[in-house]
Design an enzyme around this catalytic site. Structure first.
Site, mmCIF file in Angstrom:
data_model
loop_
_atom_site.group_PDB
_atom_site.id
_atom_site.type_symbol
_atom_site.label_atom_id
_atom_site.label_comp_id
_atom_site.label_asym_id
_atom_site.label_seq_id
_atom_site.Cartn_x
_atom_site.Cartn_y
_atom_site.Cartn_z
ATOM 1 N N HIS A 196 7.061 6.635 5.163
ATOM 2 C CA HIS A 196 5.685 6.745 5.624
ATOM 3 C C HIS A 196 4.717 6.221 4.564
ATOM 4 O O HIS A 196 4.906 6.415 3.363
ATOM 5 C CB HIS A 196 5.337 8.198 5.962
ATOM 6 C CG HIS A 196 4.148 8.310 6.859
ATOM 7 N ND1 HIS A 196 2.853 8.145 6.407
ATOM 8 C CD2 HIS A 196 4.058 8.552 8.199
ATOM 9 C CE1 HIS A 196 2.024 8.283 7.428
ATOM 10 N NE2 HIS A 196 2.721 8.529 8.520
ATOM 11 N N HIS A 197 3.656 5.572 5.040
ATOM 12 C CA HIS A 197 2.682 4.961 4.139
ATOM 13 C C HIS A 197 1.938 6.001 3.297
ATOM 14 O O HIS A 197 1.358 5.670 2.252
ATOM 15 C CB HIS A 197 1.683 4.133 4.945
ATOM 16 C CG HIS A 197 1.183 2.924 4.219
ATOM 17 N ND1 HIS A 197 1.055 2.863 2.847
ATOM 18 C CD2 HIS A 197 0.761 1.714 4.687
ATOM 19 C CE1 HIS A 197 0.579 1.684 2.501
ATOM 20 N NE2 HIS A 197 0.399 0.962 3.590
ATOM 21 N N CYS A 198 1.919 7.264 3.722
ATOM 22 C CA CYS A 198 1.259 8.279 2.902
ATOM 23 C C CYS A 198 2.049 8.590 1.638
ATOM 24 O O CYS A 198 1.529 9.220 0.715
ATOM 25 C CB CYS A 198 1.029 9.561 3.699
ATOM 26 S SG CYS A 198 2.527 10.492 4.083
#
Length: 470
Positions: free
Chosen positions: A136-138
């Protein structure tokens, strides 16, 4: 327990604002030789988990948005939940591999678990296999995601030893406990803001220079936010994705750069611009000026922050010259465009704004983040990431990695995204498209390859008529 930065939290907010959208970044690492057994891959990953703490933590929302989301240890973590397998249908070529990648990246990661998974893929033509990474980009950006390759893979054919693992998960806080901690942080925030201001004013000369650069950059960003021309590359998105790949070599890009001028990035962006121009023409649209504006992420890690794996990026907004038909003139226009963007300090201004957001109360920021994603926008048409990967080959279980193909997610109203990645002398561009409205991303891939080939031919011609060439 760690708190997310406002930028990390924004990727979760964006995903929440778009039903079905997945904000995971990814890549395909292709290896030579027969595929290893799943148990061998599992054992290799288990030996590296202590080096990647986030892989055993889950994202937790704070009640009422009193604070940013936090990372807490996943007490029920099981590696088998994150390692999957797939077999490509015959003949196991690019079409089958990119089709699988599109399907994998169309599905959201399970928020109840750590936000990553790997796919062991066999059935590739030419006695090869692949490992698909989905994170995930987070958790990471493109640069920090690349650093994970050096952790998971080996620099030599001899597999490295596993790392001793003494992991013991910390107790997970309750929802009420998270709310109380966030309320305490809100009460202490004014003191944090005072310390930040005091630290800045102790260095007035540096503060003045930074303020001037930020003001110029902010003005440039504000100017760049004017609407672009209408294009089929923006609009509502489905939840499904298509994926395609364009390829080149670092040697070819370097030859063009040395012969025709500009940076490595200038040459690649000129090829991307050629591909977007070709795609518009294929769709019967005029590639006019200010038709395509790309968000270009910029790494803003300070010295000593190379190993930090959360998001440390700002951006530039580039009006790509798709209206320029001549390859040499197009490269010159791209070179001048990025020279001006760097002089305007757009990336520095964006980095300052992100840091300032970290000093604002999250209950104020969160509604604004959600509102931004729902507002109609015609200021950005696409996103183009550019990451330098390892220059030397990497290995997994003694097998050499022959190429790495990058994937960038798309969201909001951006129907096409471009990820640029270099590895061991190879240049790969991963093209993401919305399945309903940009399923023709393979045409974009071929247009980029043609655009690069035109520049290579121009450089080899001996006396190219390119403005600003050395």
């Amino acid at each position: 327990m760690d708190r997310m930065s406002p930028l990390d939290a924004a990727f979760l907010q964006l995903e929440d604002a778009q039903p079905g959208a997945s904000l995971a970044i990814g890549s395909i690492a292709v290896f030579e030789g027969p595929p290893p057994a799943r148990d061998d891959v599992r054992a290799a990953l288990a030996g590296r988990l202590p080096l990647i703490p986030r892989y055993r933590q889950r994202a937790r929302q704070v009640p009422l948005d009193l604070g940013p989301p936090v990372w807490t240890d996943a007490r029920d973590f099981a590696l088998d939940d994150h390692l999957r397998t797939a077999t490509l249908p015959a003949p196991g070529g690019d079409r089958e591999l990119t089709g699988l990648m599109g399907a994998i990246m169309s599905t959201r990661l399970d928020r109840s678990r750590p936000l990553w998974e790997y796919w062991l893929v066999d059935g590739l033509a030419g006695d090869r296999w692949a490992l698909v990474s989905k994170v995930h980009h987070c958790m990471v950006d493109g640069v920090s995601g690349t650093d994970l390759y050096r952790v998971v893979f080996d620099p030599t054919p001899e597999p490295g030893p596993g790392v001793p693992d003494g992991w013991r998960p910390e107790p997970e806080p309750s929802a009420a406990g998270l709310a109380l901690l966030a309320a305490r942080d809100l009460a202490l925030l004014p003191a944090v803001q005072v310390r930040a201001v005091a630290g800045a004013v102790r260095h007035p000369a540096s503060l003045a220079r930074a303020a001037a650069a930020t003001a110029r950059g902010a003005a440039g960003l504000a100017t760049a936010l004017r609407p672009t021309g209408a294009s089929s590359l923006t609009g509502p998105l489905s939840a499904e994705r298509r994926f395609a790949v364009a390829r080149g070599t670092v040697a070819d890009v370097s030859a063009v750069r040395h012969r025709l001028g500009g940076t490595f990035n200038d040459v690649v962006m000129a090829a991307v611009t050629a591909g977007l121009r070709s795609l518009l023409l294929d769709r019967g649209e005029r590639p006019t000026r200010h038709r395509i504006r790309s968000l270009v992420p910029v790494d803003v890690r300070a010295p000593g922050e190379a190993a930090i794996r959360d998001n440390r990026v700002s951006c530039m907004l580039a009006d790509l010259p798709v209206d320029v038909a001549d390859p040499g003139a197009r490269l010159a226009a791209v070179r001048e465009l990025f020279r001006e963007l760097k002089a305007e300090h757009e990336a520095e201004a964006g980095a300052v704004l992100v840091r300032l957001a970290g000093l604002e109360p999250f209950p104020v920021l969160a509604p604004g983040l959600r509102l931004v994603w729902h507002l109609p926008q015609r200021t950005i048409t696409t996103v183009t990431t550019d990451v330098r990967g390892p220059a030397e080959p990497l290995y997994a279980l003694g097998r050499r990695c022959v190429e790495i193909l990058p994937y960038v997610p798309i969201a909001s109203r951006l129907r096409v995204g471009v990820a640029v990645f270099t590895y061991a002398g190879q240049l790969a561009l991963g093209l993401t498209g919305d399945a309903d409205t940009a399923s023709d991303v393979d045409r974009l891939a071929r247009g980029i390859e043609v655009g690069l080939a035109e520049l290579v031919a121009l450089a080899a011609a001996g006396s190219p008529d390119v403005p600003g060439a050395p």
